[in-house]
Scaffold this motif. Structure first.
Motif, short mmCIF file in Angstrom:
data_model
loop_
_atom_site.label_atom_id
_atom_site.label_comp_id
_atom_site.label_asym_id
_atom_site.label_seq_id
_atom_site.Cartn_x
_atom_site.Cartn_y
_atom_site.Cartn_z
N SER A 1 0.82 -1.21 0.00
CA SER A 1 0.00 0.00 0.00
C SER A 1 0.86 1.26 0.00
N LYS A 2 2.03 1.18 0.58
CA LYS A 2 2.96 2.32 0.59
C LYS A 2 3.42 2.67 -0.83
N TYR A 3 3.63 1.66 -1.65
CA TYR A 3 4.14 1.89 -3.01
C TYR A 3 3.04 2.02 -4.05
N ASP A 4 1.85 1.54 -3.76
CA ASP A 4 0.68 1.69 -4.65
C ASP A 4 0.07 3.07 -4.36
N LYS A 5 0.72 4.10 -4.85
CA LYS A 5 0.37 5.47 -4.49
C LYS A 5 -1.02 5.89 -4.96
N ASP A 6 -1.49 5.33 -6.06
CA ASP A 6 -2.82 5.72 -6.57
C ASP A 6 -3.93 4.80 -6.08
N ASN A 7 -3.58 3.86 -5.20
CA ASN A 7 -4.56 2.92 -4.62
C ASN A 7 -5.34 2.14 -5.67
N SER A 8 -4.66 1.77 -6.75
CA SER A 8 -5.31 1.03 -7.83
C SER A 8 -5.35 -0.47 -7.56
N GLY A 9 -4.60 -0.92 -6.56
CA GLY A 9 -4.47 -2.35 -6.31
C GLY A 9 -3.33 -2.97 -7.09
N LEU A 10 -2.59 -2.13 -7.81
CA LEU A 10 -1.42 -2.56 -8.59
C LEU A 10 -0.31 -1.53 -8.40
N ILE A 11 0.91 -1.99 -8.46
CA ILE A 11 2.05 -1.07 -8.50
C ILE A 11 2.38 -0.88 -9.98
N SER A 12 2.10 0.31 -10.46
CA SER A 12 2.33 0.61 -11.88
C SER A 12 3.82 0.64 -12.19
N LYS A 13 4.13 0.71 -13.45
CA LYS A 13 5.52 0.77 -13.89
C LYS A 13 6.22 1.97 -13.25
N SER A 14 5.59 3.13 -13.26
CA SER A 14 6.23 4.32 -12.68
C SER A 14 6.34 4.20 -11.16
N GLU A 15 5.33 3.62 -10.51
CA GLU A 15 5.41 3.40 -9.06
C GLU A 15 6.52 2.40 -8.73
N PHE A 16 6.68 1.38 -9.57
CA PHE A 16 7.74 0.39 -9.39
C PHE A 16 9.11 1.06 -9.47
N PHE A 17 9.29 1.92 -10.48
CA PHE A 17 10.56 2.63 -10.63
C PHE A 17 10.80 3.54 -9.42
N ASP A 18 9.76 4.26 -8.99
CA ASP A 18 9.88 5.13 -7.83
C ASP A 18 10.23 4.33 -6.58
N MET A 19 9.61 3.15 -6.44
CA MET A 19 9.85 2.30 -5.27
C MET A 19 11.34 1.96 -5.17
N TYR A 20 11.92 1.50 -6.25
CA TYR A 20 13.33 1.12 -6.20
C TYR A 20 14.24 2.31 -6.04
N ASN A 21 13.93 3.40 -6.72
CA ASN A 21 14.79 4.57 -6.61
C ASN A 21 14.66 5.25 -5.26
N SER A 22 13.61 4.96 -4.50
CA SER A 22 13.45 5.57 -3.18
C SER A 22 14.40 4.98 -2.15
N PHE A 23 14.81 3.74 -2.31
CA PHE A 23 15.71 3.15 -1.32
C PHE A 23 17.07 2.77 -1.87
N ALA A 24 17.31 3.02 -3.15
CA ALA A 24 18.63 2.74 -3.73
C ALA A 24 19.57 3.90 -3.40
N PRO A 25 20.84 3.61 -3.13
CA PRO A 25 21.78 4.69 -2.80
C PRO A 25 22.06 5.62 -3.99
N CYS A 26 21.80 5.13 -5.19
CA CYS A 26 21.94 5.96 -6.39
C CYS A 26 20.85 5.55 -7.37
#
Length: 82
Positions: free
Chosen positions: A19-44
């Motif tokens: 739910s933290k990464y499904d920002k639009d509450n669609s029930g799916l992590i979209s491609k852009s949400e997926f990219f944001d998810m990884y880039n949020s905790f990656a050191p670069c």
């Protein structure tokens, strides 16, 4: 065998994280949400082609998004137990 242990999250923790990464509450992590998810905790910033390959690996139904079941597989390294 991987040098890194697989994380094992319980259902409640998986639901919270999903739910933290499904920002639009669609029930799916979209491609852009997926990219944001990884880039949020990656050191670069992770290169887009690497993220696209990761998405393809876990997007089992090929709809360019991650369902909760696919997310559980991604996080735990195994499907949800039913």
């Amino acid at each position: 065998m991987s040098d890194y242990p697989k994380l094992k999250y319980d259902l409640q923790e998986l639901q919270y994280r999903f739910s933290k990464y499904d920002k639009d509450n669609s029930g799916l992590i979209s491609k852009s949400e997926f990219f944001d998810m990884y880039n949020s905790f990656a050191p670069c910033k992770i290169h887009q082609s690497v993220l696209e390959n990761m998405l393809k690996k876990y997007d089992l139904d090929r709809n360019e998004s991650i369902s909760f079941e696919e997310f559980a597989l991604l996080m735990n390294g195994e499907p949800l137990k039913k």
